[in-house]
Design an enzyme around this catalytic site. Sequence first.
Site, short mmCIF file in Angstrom:
data_model
loop_
_atom_site.label_atom_id
_atom_site.label_comp_id
_atom_site.label_asym_id
_atom_site.label_seq_id
_atom_site.Cartn_x
_atom_site.Cartn_y
_atom_site.Cartn_z
CB SER B 13 -2.26 8.05 -2.34
OG SER B 13 -3.50 7.97 -1.66
CG HIS B 40 -5.64 6.97 -4.16
ND1 HIS B 40 -5.01 6.55 -3.36
CD2 HIS B 40 -5.94 6.35 -5.57
CE1 HIS B 40 -4.51 5.30 -4.13
NE2 HIS B 40 -5.25 5.14 -5.31
CG ASP B 133 -3.67 1.90 -6.18
OD1 ASP B 133 -3.56 0.74 -6.84
OD2 ASP B 133 -4.52 2.79 -6.47
#
Lengths: 273, 198
Positions: B13, B40, B133
């Site tokens: 991310s 992401h 995540d």
Amino acid sequence: MKPIEIEEIEIDLILDAMFKRHGYDFRDYARASLKRRLMHRVISENLSHISEMFPKIMRDEAFFKRLLLDLSITVTEMFRDAGFYQAFRETIVPKLRVFPFFKIWHAGCATGEEVYSMAILLHEEGLLKKAQIYATDFNSRALESAKEGLYAADNLALHEKNYSDAGGKTALKDYYRAMYQSFKIHDFLKEKITFADHNLATDGVFGEMHVILCRNVMIYFNQKLQTRVLTLFLNSLDHRGYLCLGKKESLFTTGVVDAFERVSREYSIYRKK
Amino acid sequence: MNSQQKTVVIGVSAGGMEALTVIVKSLPKDFAPAMIIVQHQKEDSDNFLVHYLNERSKIPVVEAEDKQKIGAGRIYIAPPGYHLLVEGDEQFSLSIDAKVSFARPSIDVLFESAADVYAENLIGIILTGANSDGARGLKKIKDAGGTVIVQDPETAHTKAMPLAALALTKADYILPLEKIGPLLYNISGGTKDSKGIT
Ligand SMILES: C[S@@+](CC[C@H](N)C(=O)[O-])C[C@H]1O[C@@H](n2cnc3c(N)ncnc32)[C@H](O)[C@@H]1O
């Protein structure tokens, strides 16, 4: 046998049961996301295995309705992928102008945001009067909200942004009535839309369409079902009709690639040869 | 594809572009596994990341497409705004289900589906990021017999994601970025098997 192999058998049997008992055919859906959805229902019902859903599928109508809703992903937006609507204005609208009357089919319309976006676009191009729009889905709950045209205000900022990115000519607020925490689409946009229940996996041709939109629906299908549905679209399209898929969908992995020419690579617009 | 062939999944991310560049640059031309990456990104991002990495990589970097066959010696990036899943016949599927852990694409969704398909032949990697995540997905990879690698949180641009992963799973390797590429080359065994190249 590994747990994963057992699960595969359970899924096969459950899908067979759903088809035989209720006529809903999910056997050719893409397995990985289907399995996520099935597991979601298993967990929500405090069960531990997919096979425990079997007796409920047989006898418990309320359960089956919940399961069906889980298997229909209705996530949508007004003017989703704004650039697509720009491309539609540029490439398809000029062709529609020449017809005295034309028909558009939204297959997998979910809760209707995409259909109303199209109605707004056609209205702004002065074409709505000449249009007949069919909007279908197999999820009757989603179709009910689509007919209502009543939406939560949460996503309004996103819809407004999409609308202006899509080349909207006035302001989105000209097309709805703001209510407490929600907004309702104006009735004049609904006049040319017919909502109907239609299952792409089991139902037949929908005749003589000038444009078919089926965006972000076929990603949930395997290649066999994709090819079935695309053949259905091919047979439902008028001579030289247009097919619009989701931004990340293409015909290249399917059996009908030769029957269409590509009009927009970026926005997956195709035309029947 | 023979059963020994490994597949690599990476979740990353905040700070991802730099981190991925380090790893991708370090892979030799004959790196055998398919590598599948969830970074992401904003929903409406273009495919800048794909181009950027492709220019710096000796292996082709492409955006993953719906129902595309997963081939050896390729790096696939999940398209922004869609979940990316691996199907049993080693194809991709996309989905636009609701966000998972506030993300779409979600690392958990990729990892969990890949663990089902590749089991002990899967290598899962969590890199820098500001959320959690991927932690669940990494655990599933480990439980299915796969190998798990987490970027050393002390060396990460943002350490929340590696820490969340380590809180849930005992990693096989905890490493700084520079060591991950060479390790992958070693544990993934050998070079491209000609059948695997398409
Ligand atoms: C993610 S929504 C897409 C909505 C809209 N077209 C868009 O792109 O924003 C997918 C829709 O496809 C519908 N669908 C899935 N399988 C279907 C089938 N076999 N027949 C008809 N509709 C189906 C679902 O019920 C859901 O409403």
